[in-house]
Design a protein around this motif. Structure first.
Motif, PDB file in Angstrom:
ATOM      1  N   GLY A  26       0.783  -1.226   0.000  1.00 54.43           N
ATOM      2  CA  GLY A  26       0.000   0.000   0.000  1.00 54.43           C
ATOM      3  C   GLY A  26       0.811   1.269   0.000  1.00 54.43           C
ATOM      4  N   GLY A  27       2.116   1.175  -0.217  1.00 51.03           N
ATOM      5  CA  GLY A  27       2.932   2.371  -0.277  1.00 51.03           C
ATOM      6  C   GLY A  27       3.794   2.596   0.942  1.00 51.03           C
ATOM      7  N   PHE A  28       4.439   1.539   1.448  1.00 50.81           N
ATOM      8  CA  PHE A  28       5.251   1.632   2.662  1.00 50.81           C
ATOM      9  C   PHE A  28       6.735   1.595   2.303  1.00 50.81           C
ATOM     10  CE2 PHE A  28       7.573  -0.649   6.078  1.00 50.81           C
ATOM     11  CZ  PHE A  28       7.447   0.304   7.078  1.00 50.81           C
ATOM     12  N   VAL A  29       7.529   2.441   2.946  1.00 46.24           N
ATOM     13  CA  VAL A  29       8.982   2.448   2.776  1.00 46.24           C
ATOM     14  C   VAL A  29       9.623   2.198   4.136  1.00 46.24           C
ATOM     15  CG1 VAL A  29      10.977   3.888   2.238  1.00 46.24           C
ATOM     16  CG2 VAL A  29       8.990   3.923   0.741  1.00 46.24           C
ATOM     17  N   PRO A  30      10.522   1.198   4.244  1.00 43.16           N
ATOM     18  CA  PRO A  30      11.013   0.765   5.564  1.00 43.16           C
ATOM     19  C   PRO A  30      12.135   1.597   6.151  1.00 43.16           C
ATOM     20  CG  PRO A  30      11.932  -0.629   3.865  1.00 43.16           C
ATOM     21  CD  PRO A  30      10.990   0.310   3.168  1.00 43.16           C
ATOM     22  N   PHE A  31      12.158   2.890   5.886  1.00 46.07           N
ATOM     23  CA  PHE A  31      13.066   3.784   6.601  1.00 46.07           C
ATOM     24  C   PHE A  31      12.466   5.180   6.543  1.00 46.07           C
ATOM     25  CE2 PHE A  31      14.606   3.900   2.246  1.00 46.07           C
ATOM     26  CZ  PHE A  31      14.871   5.237   2.010  1.00 46.07           C
ATOM     27  N   ASP A  32      12.972   6.035   7.405  1.00 42.89           N
ATOM     28  CA  ASP A  32      12.408   7.378   7.512  1.00 42.89           C
ATOM     29  C   ASP A  32      13.395   8.400   6.991  1.00 42.89           C
ATOM     30  OD1 ASP A  32      10.683   9.484   8.234  1.00 42.89           O
ATOM     31  OD2 ASP A  32      11.747   9.759  10.120  1.00 42.89           O
ATOM     32  N   PHE A  33      12.878   9.546   6.560  1.00 41.87           N
ATOM     33  CA  PHE A  33      13.735  10.680   6.253  1.00 41.87           C
ATOM     34  C   PHE A  33      12.955  11.956   6.536  1.00 41.87           C
ATOM     35  CE2 PHE A  33      11.595  11.669   2.330  1.00 41.87           C
ATOM     36  CZ  PHE A  33      11.234  10.439   1.787  1.00 41.87           C
ATOM     37  N   GLY A  88      -4.528  -1.387  -5.322  1.00 42.04           N
ATOM     38  CA  GLY A  88      -5.223  -0.110  -5.360  1.00 42.04           C
ATOM     39  C   GLY A  88      -4.258   1.042  -5.517  1.00 42.04           C
ATOM     40  N   GLU A  89      -4.779   2.197  -5.803  1.00 46.42           N
ATOM     41  CA  GLU A  89      -3.942   3.358  -6.050  1.00 46.42           C
ATOM     42  C   GLU A  89      -3.217   3.792  -4.777  1.00 46.42           C
ATOM     43  OE1 GLU A  89      -4.296   7.983  -7.647  1.00 46.42           O
ATOM     44  OE2 GLU A  89      -6.080   6.721  -7.439  1.00 46.42           O
ATOM     45  N   ILE A  90      -1.916   4.000  -4.908  1.00 46.85           N
ATOM     46  CA  ILE A  90      -1.121   4.481  -3.789  1.00 46.85           C
ATOM     47  C   ILE A  90      -1.200   6.002  -3.770  1.00 46.85           C
ATOM     48  CG2 ILE A  90       1.194   4.627  -2.809  1.00 46.85           C
ATOM     49  CD1 ILE A  90       1.788   1.914  -4.044  1.00 46.85           C
ATOM     50  N   LYS A  91      -1.899   6.535  -2.806  1.00 45.06           N
ATOM     51  CA  LYS A  91      -2.085   7.981  -2.727  1.00 45.06           C
ATOM     52  C   LYS A  91      -1.069   8.654  -1.818  1.00 45.06           C
ATOM     53  CE  LYS A  91      -7.041   7.676  -3.667  1.00 45.06           C
ATOM     54  NZ  LYS A  91      -8.404   7.989  -3.189  1.00 45.06           N
ATOM     55  N   ALA A  92      -0.401   7.853  -0.997  1.00 44.61           N
ATOM     56  CA  ALA A  92       0.588   8.420  -0.082  1.00 44.61           C
ATOM     57  C   ALA A  92       1.642   7.370   0.213  1.00 44.61           C
ATOM     58  CB  ALA A  92      -0.077   8.877   1.211  1.00 44.61           C
ATOM     59  N   ILE A 109       3.770  10.471   6.685  1.00 42.79           N
ATOM     60  CA  ILE A 109       3.374  10.310   5.290  1.00 42.79           C
ATOM     61  C   ILE A 109       4.165  11.310   4.456  1.00 42.79           C
ATOM     62  CG2 ILE A 109       1.483  10.517   3.633  1.00 42.79           C
ATOM     63  CD1 ILE A 109      -0.414   9.647   5.818  1.00 42.79           C
ATOM     64  N   ALA A 110       4.863  10.812   3.458  1.00 42.22           N
ATOM     65  CA  ALA A 110       5.682  11.676   2.614  1.00 42.22           C
ATOM     66  C   ALA A 110       4.842  12.281   1.503  1.00 42.22           C
ATOM     67  CB  ALA A 110       6.835  10.882   2.008  1.00 42.22           C
ATOM     68  N   SER A 111       5.133  13.523   1.190  1.00 46.41           N
ATOM     69  CA  SER A 111       4.413  14.206   0.115  1.00 46.41           C
ATOM     70  C   SER A 111       5.201  14.197  -1.188  1.00 46.41           C
ATOM     71  CB  SER A 111       4.125  15.659   0.517  1.00 46.41           C
ATOM     72  OG  SER A 111       5.338  16.348   0.806  1.00 46.41           O
ATOM     73  N   SER A 112       6.254  13.399  -1.241  1.00 45.50           N
ATOM     74  CA  SER A 112       7.070  13.314  -2.446  1.00 45.50           C
ATOM     75  C   SER A 112       6.271  12.728  -3.602  1.00 45.50           C
ATOM     76  CB  SER A 112       8.297  12.438  -2.197  1.00 45.50           C
ATOM     77  OG  SER A 112       9.006  12.882  -1.078  1.00 45.50           O
ATOM     78  N   ARG A 113       6.797  12.972  -4.799  1.00 42.62           N
ATOM     79  CA  ARG A 113       6.158  12.425  -5.986  1.00 42.62           C
ATOM     80  C   ARG A 113       6.261  10.910  -5.993  1.00 42.62           C
ATOM     81  NH1 ARG A 113       9.479  16.276  -9.871  1.00 42.62           N
ATOM     82  NH2 ARG A 113      10.782  16.216  -8.006  1.00 42.62           N
ATOM     83  N   ALA A 114       5.174  10.232  -6.297  1.00 43.92           N
ATOM     84  CA  ALA A 114       5.156   8.769  -6.302  1.00 43.92           C
ATOM     85  C   ALA A 114       4.565   8.262  -7.610  1.00 43.92           C
ATOM     86  CB  ALA A 114       4.359   8.233  -5.117  1.00 43.92           C
TER      87      ALA A 114
END
Length: 357
Positions: free
Chosen positions: A11-18, A37-41, A49-54
């Motif tokens: 669903g749009g998870f990244v296993p580290f933070d920045f 489903g569409e990954i909105k975030a 939640i990152a607002s970067s382009r995906a």
């Protein structure tokens, strides 16, 4: 621009933070074989939640021009081309604190579908996608095959976070040893594991009040490129990306090694974004930091007197730590400070000659 790929993105998870300040400098490419489903975030490890382009891509990354059967399991996060080895069906994970995640139940195939697969190299080369700076893989036992199909990309990848098995849950050999050998040969250094409750598994269940000691069955392994392979011949952007990736994964030491190799060229550029700015500021901060190496093993053996430690190293925040906090790397700044204070305290206490303060 730092390109972060996640194969098996769910669903749009990244296993580290920045830090949020860098969202505009990053682009996410989220790839999954299942239709989630569409990954909105993009959700980061600490819940932000990152607002970067995906960009979301529905694709099975595995081998080129191959047909495979994707097993959709009772647990939506366990869908895989590979099937769980039956001898691990009774193993459990005490993941959420309120239930046992029994592998055989969670990995039960509910339905399956025939899919076409491609390698990561093919997906990147046949599109206008950027080459990965960071590659995350959460593909339920297929990490090795995905990495073997990314040979052309790997030389440009600065860090890899991939799920590895230390127990052969999907048959064959545990993938960790094979992936370690592969990535070491490609100039990567194993940094450690990201600790998550679901990584710890046990072969037997016990009633409440007598829980068994779990074992590390699988984990997200972190690999970072050797800084000796990052130099000015590879270009300005590559060095900046590498330095940022290292900071995001907690390796300030590797970031500074790469940036020092680019010191002269940095003077000729005006920062355009937060990614460039932090690199310039880290260089400036490192210039005013006192250089102090603890005595070597040989020096201690012959009783070489220790030289005085600069007062700055006993202080509250060094210029490096101030810079990291300015760019919202709070966790890294705290870790660097804690390590510094611990080291100078140990050195001061063990010295046979007084340390000037």
């Amino acid at each position: 621009m730092v390109s972060i790929y996640h194969v098996g993105a769910r669903g749009g998870f990244v296993p580290f933070d920045f830090p949020e300040i860098f969202d505009s400098c990053c682009k996410f490419i989220m790839v999954d074989a299942a239709d989630v489903g569409e990954i909105k975030a993009v959700h980061l490890l600490n819940g932000r939640i990152a607002s970067s382009r995906a960009t979301q891509i529905k694709s099975a990354v595995w081998r080129d021009n191959a047909q495979a059967r994707l097993n959709i399991t009772a647990c939506p996060y366990a869908a895989s081309i590979k099937r769980l080895d039956d001898k691990y069906s009774n193993w459990y994970v005490f993941a959420n604190g309120d239930c046992d995640y029994i592998l055989g139940e969670a990995h039960t195939t509910v339905t399956s579908e025939e899919i076409s697969t491609q390698t990561l190299d093919t997906m990147v080369s046949e599109s206008d996608l950027p080459t990965p700076s960071v590659l995350c893989i959460d593909a339920q036992g297929s990490s090795l095959e995905i990495l073997l199909g990314a040979d052309a990309c790997l030389s440009q990848v600065d860090a890899i976070v991939c799920e590895v098995e230390l127990a052969p849950f999907y048959g064959g050999n545990p993938s960790f040893s094979e992936i370690l050998n592969l990535l070491t040969s490609r100039g990567m250094i194993f940094s450690g594991f990201i600790h998550e409750p679901v990584s710890w598994a046990s072969p037997v269940r016990h009633p409440v009040g007598f829980r068994s000691k779990t074992m590390l069955g699988s984990a997200d392994a972190v690999f970072v490129r050797n800084p000796n392979e990052i130099n000015k011949d590879q270009g300005f952007t590559r060095v900046l990306n590498y330095a940022w990736v290292c900071c995001a994964l907690g390796h300030l030491d590797l970031a500074l090694v790469a940036l020092q190799s680019f010191d002269l060229l940095l003077k000729r550029h005006v920062p355009e974004d937060a990614l460039q700015s932090i690199c310039y500021d880290l260089i400036r901060a490192s210039r005013v930091m006192p250089i102090y190496f603890p005595p070597s093993f040989s020096e201690i053996r012959v009783g070489t007197p220790s030289r005085p430690i600069n007062e700055m190293l006993f202080g509250e925040d060094t210029p490096i730590e101030v810079c990291l906090r300015d760019y919202q790397f709070f966790t890294l700044a705290d870790a660097v400070k804690s390590l510094r204070l611990d080291q100078v305290s140990r050195l001061a206490n063990r010295s046979s000659t007084p340390f000037e303060r």
